[in-house]
Design an enzyme around this catalytic site. Structure first.
Site, PDB file in Angstrom:
ATOM      1  N   CYS A   1      14.494 -50.953 -27.903  1.00 31.51           N
ATOM      2  CA  CYS A   1      15.773 -51.513 -27.455  1.00 31.51           C
ATOM      3  C   CYS A   1      16.895 -50.479 -27.549  1.00 31.51           C
ATOM      4  O   CYS A   1      17.989 -50.711 -27.021  1.00 31.51           O
ATOM      5  CB  CYS A   1      16.116 -52.796 -28.217  1.00 31.51           C
ATOM      6  SG  CYS A   1      16.426 -52.586 -29.977  1.00 31.51           S
TER       7      CYS A   1
ATOM      8  N   CYS B   1      18.152 -53.694 -22.884  1.00 29.65           N
ATOM      9  CA  CYS B   1      17.484 -53.837 -24.191  1.00 29.65           C
ATOM     10  C   CYS B   1      16.771 -55.189 -24.280  1.00 29.65           C
ATOM     11  O   CYS B   1      15.664 -55.286 -24.811  1.00 29.65           O
ATOM     12  CB  CYS B   1      18.476 -53.668 -25.336  1.00 29.65           C
ATOM     13  SG  CYS B   1      19.902 -54.788 -25.255  1.00 29.65           S
TER      14      CYS B   1
ATOM     15  N   ASP C   1      22.910 -49.490 -46.580  1.00 22.34           N
ATOM     16  CA  ASP C   1      21.756 -50.304 -46.185  1.00 22.34           C
ATOM     17  C   ASP C   1      21.318 -51.322 -47.225  1.00 22.34           C
ATOM     18  O   ASP C   1      21.476 -52.521 -47.031  1.00 22.34           O
ATOM     19  CB  ASP C   1      20.576 -49.396 -45.801  1.00 22.34           C
ATOM     20  CG  ASP C   1      19.411 -50.201 -45.278  1.00 22.34           C
ATOM     21  OD1 ASP C   1      19.622 -50.967 -44.334  1.00 22.34           O
ATOM     22  OD2 ASP C   1      18.298 -50.061 -45.804  1.00 22.34           O
TER      23      ASP C   1
ATOM     24  N   CYS D   1      10.509 -59.279 -34.193  1.00 18.98           N
ATOM     25  CA  CYS D   1      10.892 -57.868 -34.065  1.00 18.98           C
ATOM     26  C   CYS D   1       9.769 -56.961 -34.587  1.00 18.98           C
ATOM     27  O   CYS D   1       9.298 -57.113 -35.719  1.00 18.98           O
ATOM     28  CB  CYS D   1      12.190 -57.629 -34.847  1.00 18.98           C
ATOM     29  SG  CYS D   1      12.811 -55.942 -34.714  1.00 18.98           S
TER      30      CYS D   1
HETATM   31  C1  B12 Z   1      17.796 -57.002 -42.358  1.00 19.06           C
HETATM   32  C2  B12 Z   1      17.906 -55.745 -41.535  1.00 19.06           C
HETATM   33  C3  B12 Z   1      16.944 -55.527 -40.544  1.00 19.06           C
HETATM   34  C4  B12 Z   1      15.895 -56.565 -40.163  1.00 19.06           C
HETATM   35  C5  B12 Z   1      16.573 -57.702 -39.363  1.00 19.06           C
HETATM   36  C6  B12 Z   1      17.493 -57.209 -38.251  1.00 19.06           C
HETATM   37  C7  B12 Z   1      18.755 -58.045 -38.118  1.00 19.06           C
HETATM   38  N1  B12 Z   1      19.145 -58.421 -36.942  1.00 19.06           N
HETATM   39  O1  B12 Z   1      19.407 -58.351 -39.079  1.00 19.06           O
HETATM   40  C8  B12 Z   1      14.873 -55.722 -39.360  1.00 19.06           C
HETATM   41  C9  B12 Z   1      13.771 -55.262 -40.307  1.00 19.06           C
HETATM   42  C10 B12 Z   1      14.218 -56.407 -38.162  1.00 19.06           C
HETATM   43  C11 B12 Z   1      15.729 -54.542 -38.960  1.00 19.06           C
HETATM   44  C12 B12 Z   1      15.432 -53.742 -37.885  1.00 19.06           C
HETATM   45  C13 B12 Z   1      16.178 -52.616 -37.538  1.00 19.06           C
HETATM   46  N2  B12 Z   1      17.132 -52.044 -38.230  1.00 19.06           N
HETATM   47 CO1  B12 Z   1      17.915 -52.893 -39.772  1.00 19.06          CO
HETATM   48  N3  B12 Z   1      18.992 -53.674 -41.200  1.00 19.06           N
HETATM   49  C14 B12 Z   1      18.930 -54.818 -41.789  1.00 19.06           C
HETATM   50  C15 B12 Z   1      20.082 -54.946 -42.819  1.00 19.06           C
HETATM   51  C16 B12 Z   1      19.510 -54.703 -44.210  1.00 19.06           C
HETATM   52  C17 B12 Z   1      20.842 -56.271 -42.770  1.00 19.06           C
HETATM   53  C18 B12 Z   1      21.295 -56.674 -41.355  1.00 19.06           C
HETATM   54  C19 B12 Z   1      21.976 -58.034 -41.350  1.00 19.06           C
HETATM   55  O2  B12 Z   1      23.004 -58.239 -41.928  1.00 19.06           O
HETATM   56  N4  B12 Z   1      21.351 -58.989 -40.676  1.00 19.06           N
HETATM   57  C20 B12 Z   1      21.888 -60.322 -40.506  1.00 19.06           C
HETATM   58  C21 B12 Z   1      22.125 -60.537 -39.003  1.00 19.06           C
HETATM   59  C22 B12 Z   1      22.558 -61.954 -38.692  1.00 19.06           C
HETATM   60  O3  B12 Z   1      23.144 -59.678 -38.691  1.00 19.06           O
HETATM   61  P1  B12 Z   1      23.318 -58.789 -37.366  1.00 19.06           P
HETATM   62  O4  B12 Z   1      22.341 -59.179 -36.324  1.00 19.06           O
HETATM   63  O5  B12 Z   1      23.358 -57.348 -37.763  1.00 19.06           O
HETATM   64  O6  B12 Z   1      24.742 -59.282 -36.947  1.00 19.06           O
HETATM   65  C23 B12 Z   1      25.855 -58.921 -37.752  1.00 19.06           C
HETATM   66  C24 B12 Z   1      26.935 -58.307 -36.937  1.00 19.06           C
HETATM   67  O7  B12 Z   1      26.413 -57.860 -35.717  1.00 19.06           O
HETATM   68  C25 B12 Z   1      27.959 -59.396 -36.832  1.00 19.06           C
HETATM   69  N5  B12 Z   1      27.907 -60.237 -35.638  1.00 19.06           N
HETATM   70  C26 B12 Z   1      26.877 -60.489 -34.818  1.00 19.06           C
HETATM   71  N6  B12 Z   1      27.236 -61.347 -33.899  1.00 19.06           N
HETATM   72  C27 B12 Z   1      28.497 -61.654 -34.126  1.00 19.06           C
HETATM   73  C28 B12 Z   1      29.337 -62.518 -33.468  1.00 19.06           C
HETATM   74  C29 B12 Z   1      30.608 -62.691 -33.964  1.00 19.06           C
HETATM   75  C30 B12 Z   1      31.477 -63.660 -33.284  1.00 19.06           C
HETATM   76  C31 B12 Z   1      31.057 -61.961 -35.092  1.00 19.06           C
HETATM   77  C32 B12 Z   1      32.412 -62.094 -35.618  1.00 19.06           C
HETATM   78  C33 B12 Z   1      30.203 -61.085 -35.737  1.00 19.06           C
HETATM   79  C34 B12 Z   1      28.935 -60.949 -35.241  1.00 19.06           C
HETATM   80  O8  B12 Z   1      27.721 -60.289 -37.890  1.00 19.06           O
HETATM   81  C35 B12 Z   1      26.416 -60.185 -38.332  1.00 19.06           C
HETATM   82  C36 B12 Z   1      26.449 -60.175 -39.852  1.00 19.06           C
HETATM   83  O9  B12 Z   1      27.005 -58.981 -40.319  1.00 19.06           O
HETATM   84  C37 B12 Z   1      21.044 -53.780 -42.339  1.00 19.06           C
HETATM   85  C38 B12 Z   1      21.778 -53.060 -43.482  1.00 19.06           C
HETATM   86  C39 B12 Z   1      22.943 -53.866 -44.018  1.00 19.06           C
HETATM   87  N7  B12 Z   1      23.049 -53.913 -45.331  1.00 19.06           N
HETATM   88  O10 B12 Z   1      23.725 -54.401 -43.265  1.00 19.06           O
HETATM   89  C40 B12 Z   1      20.084 -52.829 -41.590  1.00 19.06           C
HETATM   90  C41 B12 Z   1      20.607 -52.170 -40.321  1.00 19.06           C
HETATM   91  C42 B12 Z   1      21.263 -53.231 -39.475  1.00 19.06           C
HETATM   92  N8  B12 Z   1      19.360 -51.692 -39.613  1.00 19.06           N
HETATM   93  C43 B12 Z   1      19.492 -50.611 -39.037  1.00 19.06           C
HETATM   94  C44 B12 Z   1      18.491 -50.027 -38.221  1.00 19.06           C
HETATM   95  C45 B12 Z   1      18.629 -48.552 -37.873  1.00 19.06           C
HETATM   96  C46 B12 Z   1      17.429 -50.812 -37.767  1.00 19.06           C
HETATM   97  C47 B12 Z   1      16.426 -50.442 -36.653  1.00 19.06           C
HETATM   98  C48 B12 Z   1      17.059 -49.713 -35.471  1.00 19.06           C
HETATM   99  C49 B12 Z   1      15.271 -49.609 -37.253  1.00 19.06           C
HETATM  100  C50 B12 Z   1      14.158 -49.288 -36.288  1.00 19.06           C
HETATM  101  N9  B12 Z   1      14.320 -48.301 -35.428  1.00 19.06           N
HETATM  102  O11 B12 Z   1      13.118 -49.896 -36.339  1.00 19.06           O
HETATM  103  C51 B12 Z   1      15.919 -51.852 -36.255  1.00 19.06           C
HETATM  104  C52 B12 Z   1      16.784 -52.452 -35.147  1.00 19.06           C
HETATM  105  C53 B12 Z   1      16.350 -53.809 -34.726  1.00 19.06           C
HETATM  106  C54 B12 Z   1      17.538 -54.536 -34.076  1.00 19.06           C
HETATM  107  N10 B12 Z   1      17.593 -54.533 -32.770  1.00 19.06           N
HETATM  108  O12 B12 Z   1      18.380 -55.054 -34.810  1.00 19.06           O
HETATM  109  C55 B12 Z   1      20.876 -50.028 -39.168  1.00 19.06           C
HETATM  110  C56 B12 Z   1      21.626 -50.263 -37.854  1.00 19.06           C
HETATM  111  C57 B12 Z   1      22.517 -49.098 -37.452  1.00 19.06           C
HETATM  112  C58 B12 Z   1      23.280 -49.469 -36.214  1.00 19.06           C
HETATM  113  N11 B12 Z   1      23.576 -48.463 -35.413  1.00 19.06           N
HETATM  114  O13 B12 Z   1      23.617 -50.614 -35.978  1.00 19.06           O
HETATM  115  C59 B12 Z   1      21.444 -50.844 -40.418  1.00 19.06           C
HETATM  116  C60 B12 Z   1      22.929 -51.116 -40.371  1.00 19.06           C
HETATM  117  C61 B12 Z   1      21.073 -50.004 -41.651  1.00 19.06           C
HETATM  118  C62 B12 Z   1      22.058 -48.858 -41.894  1.00 19.06           C
HETATM  119  N12 B12 Z   1      22.740 -48.876 -43.021  1.00 19.06           N
HETATM  120  O14 B12 Z   1      22.242 -47.995 -41.085  1.00 19.06           O
HETATM  121  N13 B12 Z   1      16.815 -54.410 -39.774  1.00 19.06           N
END
Ligand code: B12
Length: 403
Positions: free
Chosen positions: A249, A199, A139, A219
Site C-alpha cells: 500500500c 493503495c 512506536d 493486514c
Molecule cells: C498497531 C500498529 C500496527 C498494526 C495495526 C495498524 C493500524 N492501523 O493501527 C500493524 C501490525 C498492522 C501495523 C502495520 C504497519 N505499520 Co504500524 N504501528 C502500529 C502502532 C504501534 C499503533 C498504531 C495505532 O495507533 N493504531 C490504532 C489505529 C486506529 O490508528 P490509525 O489507523 O493509525 O489511525 C490513527 C490516526 O490515523 C488518527 N485518525 C485516523 N482516522 C482519523 C479520523 C479522524 C477524524 C481523526 C481526528 C483522526 C484519525 O487517529 C488514529 C489514532 O491515532 C504505531 C506506533 C504508535 N505508537 O502509534 C505503528 C505505526 C503506525 N506503524 C508504522 C509502520 C511503518 C507500519 C507498516 C508500514 C510496516 C510495514 N511495512 O509492514 C505497516 C502499515 C500498515 C498500514 N497500512 O497501516 C509506522 C507508520 C509511519 C507512518 N508513516 O505513518 C508507526 C507510526 C510506527 C512508527 N513509530 O513509525 N502497525
C-alpha cells in the site's frame, strides 16, 4: 535564535526530514477513532493493545504532567520498491539460490527503535541543559504517533492510514519528544489524497476497508510480524512472497514514487548496512537458532524469532510454488519446531508433484503432532489421491527419509 528554531534546526541536522510542534493537550478525536476501531474489532489479534492503552496513549500529560509541547519528528528510511523489480529465480542473484521473498523496507536496517532513540538524544540533552523535562517516544511507547505527527503538521494521513510527509512520502518512521518547554506551535496541514485510491485497490486482502480504516486481522503486516502461531489457511495465499511486513500500500502511492529516490545520506547511514530485501527463501529455512540470531538480532526481524520467520518463509515458498524447492521443504518438514513443520507441509501441498508427495508421506509416517498431521493430510489431498493411510491414523515409528 529562539528555542523553537534551535530545536527545528538541530532536528534537521540529525537527519529528521520533518519536525513540527503541537501542544500537549489530549488527542481527543484521534482517541475516539482508535477506541471505536478497537471496539469494532479492527485491532483484534494484538494482545498488547487495549482501549485502556488507547486512552493512556492519547494523553501526553499522563506520564509528564508538566508537559507543554510535543516535538513530532519523522525520520526517512531507505525504501526499495520490490514490486517494480523483476522477480529473481534460481541462480538469478547472489546471496543464495532459489526463490526469493520480500522484507518491508523499514525493517532492512538496524532496528529503528534504536536508531530513532539515538537520533533524538542530542535534542533531549539540549532541552535538559536548558532546564526542561524531555521524554522520548518511539512506536512501542504509549503515544499515538500518527495523531501527534498529523496535529503537529508534519504530514497528512493517507488512505492507507500512513502519515505522508510532503516531498518525502510515507517511508518515514515517527517519534516524539514530550517536553515542559513552551515552544511555538504548528498547525495541521490542509492536505489529503484527493481521488487517488491506489493503495486500497492494491491490497490483496482488502485490509483497507475504507479510506484510512485498516482491519488489522486482514493486514499482511500483522500476520507476518505480530501474529504468533499458525497462520489461517485462507490468509496464506494472499501473503504472497512477503516474509516480514508488507509495503504494497506504500509502493503504489504516487507520493512515495516522487520521494523514493531521495533518502538523504545522513538518514540512510543511520540504519547501517541493509539486509537483502529479497532474501533467498531456502536459505532462510536453513537457519538454526544461532544463525538466525547472528543475522537478525540487531534488526526489527528479531521480533518474529526464528519460528515466525521460517513459518513465513514456508508460506512464501508455497506461494512462489517452484518445485525445485522441494528438497529444502523436505528438510523443513523435519524441523524440530512444529510451527515450521506444519507450514512446510502446506507449502509442499502447494508445490505438488511426486517428490512433494513422497516428502509428505514420509512426514506423515513420522509425525506425532496432531496439527502437523492434519496439515500433512490436507497437503496430500492437494497433491492428488492419497498414497498412504489417512492423516487421522496414528504415526508409525520413525522411518528414514529417502534422499
Ligand atoms: C498497531 C500498529 C500496527 C498494526 C495495526 C495498524 C493500524 N492501523 O493501527 C500493524 C501490525 C498492522 C501495523 C502495520 C504497519 N505499520 Co504500524 N504501528 C502500529 C502502532 C504501534 C499503533 C498504531 C495505532 O495507533 N493504531 C490504532 C489505529 C486506529 O490508528 P490509525 O489507523 O493509525 O489511525 C490513527 C490516526 O490515523 C488518527 N485518525 C485516523 N482516522 C482519523 C479520523 C479522524 C477524524 C481523526 C481526528 C483522526 C484519525 O487517529 C488514529 C489514532 O491515532 C504505531 C506506533 C504508535 N505508537 O502509534 C505503528 C505505526 C503506525 N506503524 C508504522 C509502520 C511503518 C507500519 C507498516 C508500514 C510496516 C510495514 N511495512 O509492514 C505497516 C502499515 C500498515 C498500514 N497500512 O497501516 C509506522 C507508520 C509511519 C507512518 N508513516 O505513518 C508507526 C507510526 C510506527 C512508527 N513509530 O513509525 N502497525
Amino acid at each position: 535564535m529562539a528555542l523553537t528554531q534551535e530545536v527545528k534546526h538541530l532536528a534537521s541536522s540529525l537527519g529528521f526530514c520533518a519536525v513540527g510542534i503541537t501542544g500537549a493537550d489530549p488527542f481527543t478525536p484521534a482517541a475516539e477513532v482508535a477506541a471505536r476501531r478497537t471496539h469494532d474489532g479492527l485491532m483484534d489479534g494484538l494482545s498488547w493493545w487495549s482501549e485502556a492503552r488507547v486512552q493512556a496513549s492519547a494523553d501526553p500529560r499522563r506520564a509528564t504532567p508538566d508537559a507543554r509541547s510535543i516535538i513530532a519528528l519523522a525520520f526517512p528510511y531507505p525504501a526499495k520498491n520490490h514490486s517494480n523489480a523483476p522477480s529473481p529465480t534460481r541462480g538469478g542473484q547472489g546471496g543464495g539460490a532459489g526463490p526469493r521473498g520480500r522484507i518491508a523496507s523499514y525493517a532492512l536496517g538496524r532496528d529503528y527503535h534504536e536508531v530513532l532513540l539515538e537520533r533524538m538524544q542530542p535534542l533531549v540533552e539540549m532541552l535538559r541543559q536548558r532546564g526542561y523535562r524531555a521524554k522520548t517516544y518511539v512506536d512501542h511507547g504509549w503515544m499515538l504517533d500518527r495523531a501527534a505527527a498529523a496535529r503537529a503538521g508534519i504530514g497528512w494521513l493517507g488512505k492507507n492510514t500512513n502519515l505522508l510527509v510532503p516531498g518525502t512520502g510515507s517511508n518515514v518512521l515517527l517519534c516524539e519528544i514530550v517536553t515542559s518547554a513552551e515552544l511555538d506551535l504548528d498547525q495541521p496541514l490542509a492536505k489529503n489524497c484527493g481521488s487517488c485510491n491506489a493503495c486500497m485497490r492494491v491490497c490483496p486482502t482488502g485490509a483497507l476497508l475504507a479510506p484510512g480504516v485498516l482491519d488489522n486481522r486482514k493486514c499482511i503486516s500483522y500476520w507476518t510480524i505480530e501474529h504468533r502461531g499458525v497462520i489461517p489457511r485462507e490468509m496464506r495465499p494472499p501473503i504472497g512472497d512477503w516474509v516480514f511486513g508488507c509495503d504494497l500500500c506504500q509502493e503504489v502511492c504516487p507520493i512515495n514514487a516522487a520521494g523514493d529516490a531521495q533518502t538523504p545520506r545522513p538518514s540512510a547511514d543511520a540504519f547501517g548496512p541493509l539486509l537483502d530485501g529479497r532474501p533467498a527463501l531456502e536459505e532462510l529455512l536453513s537457519l538454526d537458532e544461532e544463525a538466525f540470531r547472528a543475522r537478525f538480532r540487531e534488526s526489527a526481524l528479531w521480533r518474529t524469532r526464528r519460528s515466525g520467520l521460517l513459518r513465513n518463509a514456508c508460506i512464501a515458498l508455497g506461494n512462489v510454488a517452484d518445485r525445485s524447492s522441494v528438497p529444502a521443504l523436505r528438510r523443513a518438514i523435519q524441523d524440530r519446531d512444529p510451527l515450521v513443520r506444519g507450514h512446510a507441509a502446506w507449502a509442499l501441498g502447494r508445490l505438488g508433484g511426486p517428490a512433494a508427495k513422497r516428502a509428505l508421506e514420509g512426514a506423515l509416517r513420522r509425525e506425532a503432532d496432531a496439527w502437523v498431521r492434519e496439515e500433512c493430510g490436507l497437503a496430500l489431498e492437494e497433491c492428488g489421491p492419497l498414497a498412504v493411510r489417512s492423516a487421522a491414523s496414528p504415526p508409525t515409528p520413525l522411518q528414514p527419509e529417502p534422499a
